[in-house]
Structure formats: structure tokens, C-alpha cells
Design a protein around this motif. Structure first.
Motif, mmCIF file in Angstrom:
data_model
loop_
_atom_site.group_PDB
_atom_site.id
_atom_site.type_symbol
_atom_site.label_atom_id
_atom_site.label_comp_id
_atom_site.label_asym_id
_atom_site.label_seq_id
_atom_site.Cartn_x
_atom_site.Cartn_y
_atom_site.Cartn_z
ATOM 1 N N VAL A 189 30.035 130.704 38.433
ATOM 2 C CA VAL A 189 28.783 131.303 38.866
ATOM 3 C C VAL A 189 28.137 130.332 39.851
ATOM 4 O O VAL A 189 28.229 129.115 39.694
ATOM 5 C CB VAL A 189 27.853 131.582 37.663
ATOM 6 N N THR A 200 29.322 135.530 41.483
ATOM 7 C CA THR A 200 30.283 135.295 40.404
ATOM 8 C C THR A 200 31.697 135.531 40.892
ATOM 9 O O THR A 200 31.948 136.424 41.712
ATOM 10 C CB THR A 200 30.005 136.225 39.205
ATOM 11 N N SER A 495 28.584 131.174 33.025
ATOM 12 C CA SER A 495 29.616 132.209 33.025
ATOM 13 C C SER A 495 30.669 131.850 31.986
ATOM 14 O O SER A 495 30.902 130.671 31.695
ATOM 15 C CB SER A 495 30.265 132.338 34.408
ATOM 16 N N VAL A 501 27.878 136.896 32.324
ATOM 17 C CA VAL A 501 27.096 135.838 32.970
ATOM 18 C C VAL A 501 25.698 135.905 32.378
ATOM 19 O O VAL A 501 25.104 136.985 32.306
ATOM 20 C CB VAL A 501 27.058 136.016 34.498
#
Length: 513
Positions: A189, A200, A495, A501
């Protein structure tokens, strides 16, 4: 390790969970004689096979029966009681010594022990299996010793909870946002300075840009044919750099449409395709398939690209690969400028300094290297100190380097001194891609699903909450701080390989801000 292009499924959780089961000696009457047995919290009776073995052992100790059998039995019974009394004293001494060492460790670390440590220890009286033939004084002695241990553990656990509650008031952290939509594990991330968006990179062959305030996916990039292992925003332009298991790195346009309709998507650019399958039934997501430029071909990588980053100015990028090399590329010509060789094993990470032409590369050979491109002839320094694969290396604002490793440690280094680390942080699990805030707070993601915060001096600040409803369910692969965005409530993102996330609100003490 990031997946290559041939693997689409999620990799196994590399988190290691350690469980301990203990067993202690007990006394039982088997076949009319006293024998030694093994008792545990899970079983209360011996099998017939074990009883036969113990009876045979008792017969060998006592000898054949005689007219005065009970007279022969007494010396052995007394001998066994004496031996068990010695064993009990040894246990008590070891327990006292362990408590003393634990207190010393807590005094040095300056933090209370995790209350779960005391809860994992089994009380002694629950682990003994005492037969009724044993004299009452011996039985009561074992019971009183076990009660003391249990009471000691209970008091220490309660004290630890009280101390932890006072300590937790200085650092408040809570889960604020959850970004769901990837179909496989998320490797990295990343945040963009000055804009409330995150990026991401996922093993599902896609990269996504999300709105922090809304939690919605604003743009999906599907130009790679392999796992997307890294993602980095350009410092000043709407560009994104990604590295992939297809042995390439791409730069693509990150212009997002902030006002995407709820039921129908549209785009004025030919590269955007809004007819792709959406993540949610009520939302359509813009999909980008074509990169602005691709770094591959002659002189490029021959294996998985695990990381890529922008050099200051954005005119050059650095990529790291499983082919044991890193490559410096020219963005305008898309040609490799210089291969960086020297590592003995696959590379795991690469990152560039925020303002100077410096690059660090990490490898499975337990070292990381500092490459200095400020002079016409680049200089390289090798940092040795870890005992296993170095998983990440990042620069701090005050020209230090922080490295994390599978050896469960994080080290802080001075750029001018590569012989020894300034600080070493010992943890209980392998470390993945960490991040350092502008205020010098290190966020450490672990294989065991935890995220811990330390300062650059090695002092523990906090551990983010992780319960059945909060936190990651599988290993945490990456973390990223966001800076200078007052409109959003999230300042830390993580993440994991649970395909999620998470956005956290971490309120640090004034001295750490």
C-alpha cells in the motif's frame, strides 16, 4: 516472496504461531506398586499399554514378592517421595529465577509484560495426576505449591493489564476505514503526498487507487500479466510506478474521477474501460489497461520485479528483481542506464531517498546495499548485521536507514557508519515492508498479523489493536504513513494477505509528532 506471473492464487500465510505444551511428572499406583507416570492437562488416565510398562518398571524396582512384601516396599516408596520432593524444589527454584529474569527484562525494556504471557502458562496443580495412595502430606504440598504459582500468575496478569491501561492512554489507535475489492493478497500500500488517495498492488494482477474519505476504488489498473508486487506515486505528477511478476515495471496515468456515478461509469479517455466487471453491484469502476511506458526488453530484468521507486525529480526509476540485480532506468528513453550487481541472492526491496540521489537495495543474502549516484562514478556500501533475508529498507528524514528482516529484528543505521547499527529492535515475528513517518515513528508489519510502532531510539510506542473484528486475519505485508492531509482521519494504512487494506487513526503523543 511476491508471486510471479504464473501464480494467481494467494500465497500461504508466512506467519508463524508458536504453541507450547508442557508435561510434568506424577505419581500413581500401578499393579500394587508405586511407579512414575506422565500427566498432562489433556489426559487424566493412562492407557493399558503404558500401565503395563509402568507396572514392569515398578516390579523391577521393588523386586519379586516375598512373605514380607510390604516391608520391602517401604524403602522404595520413601525414596520416590524424596526424589519427587527434590523435583518440586527444582521447579520452585526455576520458577523464582524466571520471574526474577522477567522483571529484569521488563525493567530494561521499560514496558510491561504482555498479559497473555501469564495466561499461556499452565498452573502446576492442573498438570499433576496424583493417585489416592500417595500420602496426604505430599498431595497437599503439591497442591499448595500449585496454588501459589497460580496466584502469582493471576496477580502479575492483573498488574500488567493495569499498567498497560495507563500506558495506552498516551497512544490512541483505532480502525477507521476498510478497503475491500482485491481478489487476492495485497503486497503493498502506498500514499500520495497532498492528495487523499492510496494505491494498492495485489497478487490478483491489478493495482488500484482508492479514495481515503470514501473508501471507494476510483481506478483499477490491469496492464500487468503477473502479480503486482509494488506501487509508488510520483512526487508531483499524477503518475504511478508498479513492478510485477511479469518481469516488467510500468508507469501509468493516475488521473481519477472523483465523481463516479453510483450505477453507471463513464470516462472521456479512450484508455478507460468502464465495462469491466465491477467490485460491487452498485458501483462501476474505471479500468485502465495501457501504460504510458514499460521498462523491459534487452538489458532489462529476466525474472520477477519485486520493487520499484522514483528517484528525486522523477526522471529516473530504480527496479529490483529476483534475478539478483537492480536496474537504474531513464524514464524518457525507457532504456536501462546502469545495472546494479553484487547481491548473492534474490532482491527483496529497493527504495530511493526523498531528496538525494541515493538508493538502497535489500536481498535474501542478509545484506542491503547503499548506492550513491551523486557522483559520476557511483559508490556502493554494504550493510551487514542481519542473519536472515532483509525484507525492506527505507530512508528517514534525518538521513538514516531503517531495515527489517526475517530474523525478527529492525535496525536503524547511520548513513556514514555501516559497521554497526545505531539501534536494534527485537520482535517476535518476521518483519515485512515497514514505513517511517515524518516524525520518526516506525510502523512494523509482521507475519503474525500484528503491527507495532517504535521510535528511532528503539522505544516501543504502541501495538495496533487486533481482535476478531479489528486487524488483519493473515500476515501484514506492508504499511504506509500519510503526511500533510488534514481532511482525512486516517494517517496509517496497512495491507495484508487477507485481501484487505485497513486505514488507521493513530494519535501519537506530542513529543512523537
Amino acid at each position: 516472496m511476491p508471486l510471479d506471473g504464473s501464480v494467481a492464487g494467494g500465497g500461504p500465510d508466512r506467519g508463524k504461531q508458536i504453541s507450547a505444551t508442557g508435561c510434568v511428572c506424577g505419581v500413581g499406583s500401578v499393579g500394587g506398586a508405586t511407579g512414575v507416570g506422565v500427566g498432562g492437562p489433556g489426559g487424566k488416565q493412562l492407557s493399558a499399554k503404558k500401565s503395563l510398562k509402568l507396572s514392569s518398571l515398578a516390579d523391577d524396582m521393588i523386586g519379586p514378592p516375598s512373605a514380607t512384601g510390604s516391608h520391602h516396599e517401604e524403602p522404595f516408596r520413601a525414596r520416590l517421595h524424596h526424589l519427587f520432593a527434590q523435583i518440586e524444589r527444582e521447579f520452585e527454584l526455576l520458577h523464582a529465577e524466571n520471574l526474577s529474569l522477567q522483571e529484569k527484562l521488563e525493567a530494561v525494556a521499560g514496558t510491561p509484560r504482555d498479559p497473555m504471557v501469564g495466561e499461556r502458562l499452565l498452573p502446576l496443580q492442573d498438570s499433576y495426576e496424583v493417585d489416592g495412595t500417595v500420602n496426604k502430606s505430599f498431595k497437599s504440598k503439591l497442591g499448595s505449591a500449585g496454588s501459589k504459582v497460580k496466584a502469582s500468575h493471576k496477580i502479575r496478569a492483573q498488574t500488567s493489564r493495569i499498567v498497560s491501561s495507563f500506558k495506552a492512554q498516551s497512544v490512541v489507535s483505532s480502525l477507521v476505514r476498510e478497503f475491500c475489492g482485491h481478489k487476492d493478497g495485497v503486497w503493498q500500500v502506498s500514499t500520495k503526498t497532498g492528495q487523499p488517495i492510496i494505491g494498492t498492488a495485489s497478487a490478483d494482477h491489478s493495482a488500484c487507487i482508492w479514495g481515503i474519505d470514501t473508501g471507494r476504488c476510483l481506478l483499477q489498473y490491469t496492464g500487468h500479466s503477473g502479480s503486482v508486487n509494488s506501487i509508488k506515486f510520483h512526487h508531483s505528477r499524477d503518475l504511478v510506478l508498479t513492478g510485477s511478476g511479469d518481469a516488467t515495471a510500468h508507469i501509468w496515468q493516475a488521473a481519477v474521477n472523483w465523481e463516479i456515478p453510483a450505477r453507471k461509469g463513464h470516462s472521456s479517455e479512450e484508455e478507460l474501460d468502464d465495462e469491466d466487471e465491477p467490485y460491487e453491484e452498485k458501483e462501476r469502476i474505471d479500468v485502465l489497461r495501457t501504460p504510458i511506458c514499460e521498462f523491459s526488453g534487452p538489458g532489462g530484468h529476466t525474472s520477477v520485479v519485486v520493487a520499484a521507486d522514483w528517484l528525486p525529480g522523477g526522471d529516473q526509476v530504480i527496479t529490483a528483481s529476483w534475478d539478483r540485480t537492480a536496474i537504474l532506468w531513464d524514464v524518457e528513453t525507457r532504456e536501462p542506464l546502469q545495472p546494479l550487481c553484487g547481491h548473492d541472492h534474490e532482491l527483496t526491496h529497493a527504495s530511493a531517498h526523498q531528496s538525494q540521489r541515493l538508493v538502497v537495495t535489500a536481498s535474501r543474502d542478509s545484506t542491503f546495499r547503499l548506492w550513491d549516484f551523486r557522483d559520476p562514478i557511483p559508490a556502493v556500501s554494504v550493510f551487514q548485521g542481519h542473519t536472515e533475508s532483509v525484507t525492506s529498507t527505507v530512508f528517514t528524514r534525518d538521513d538514516k536507514v531503517v531495515s527489517g528482516s526475517d530474523d525478527r529484528s529492525v535496525k536503524v543505521w547511520e548513513l556514514r557508519n555501516m559497521r554497526s547499527a545505531l539501534t536494534t529492535i527485537r520482535t517476535d515475528s518476521a518483519v515485512n515492508r515497514l514505513a517511517v513517518s515524518a516524525g520518526g515513528v516506525i510502523a512494523i508489519p509482521h507475519d503474525n498479523r500484528h503491527i507495532r510502532l517504535f521510535d528511532l531510539n528503539g522505544q516501543r510506542i504502541a501495538r495496533l489493536p487486533r481482535t476478531s473484528r479489528q486487524g488483519h486475519r493473515r500476515m501484514v505485508s506492508s504499511v504506509a504513513w500519510t503526511e500533510d492531509i488534514s481532511s482525512t482521519v486516517c494517517n496509517l494504512f496497512s495491507s495484508g494477505f487477507d485481501r484487505r487494506v485497513l486505514g488507521w487513526a493513530v494519535c501519537l503523543p506530542p513529543k512523537d509528532n
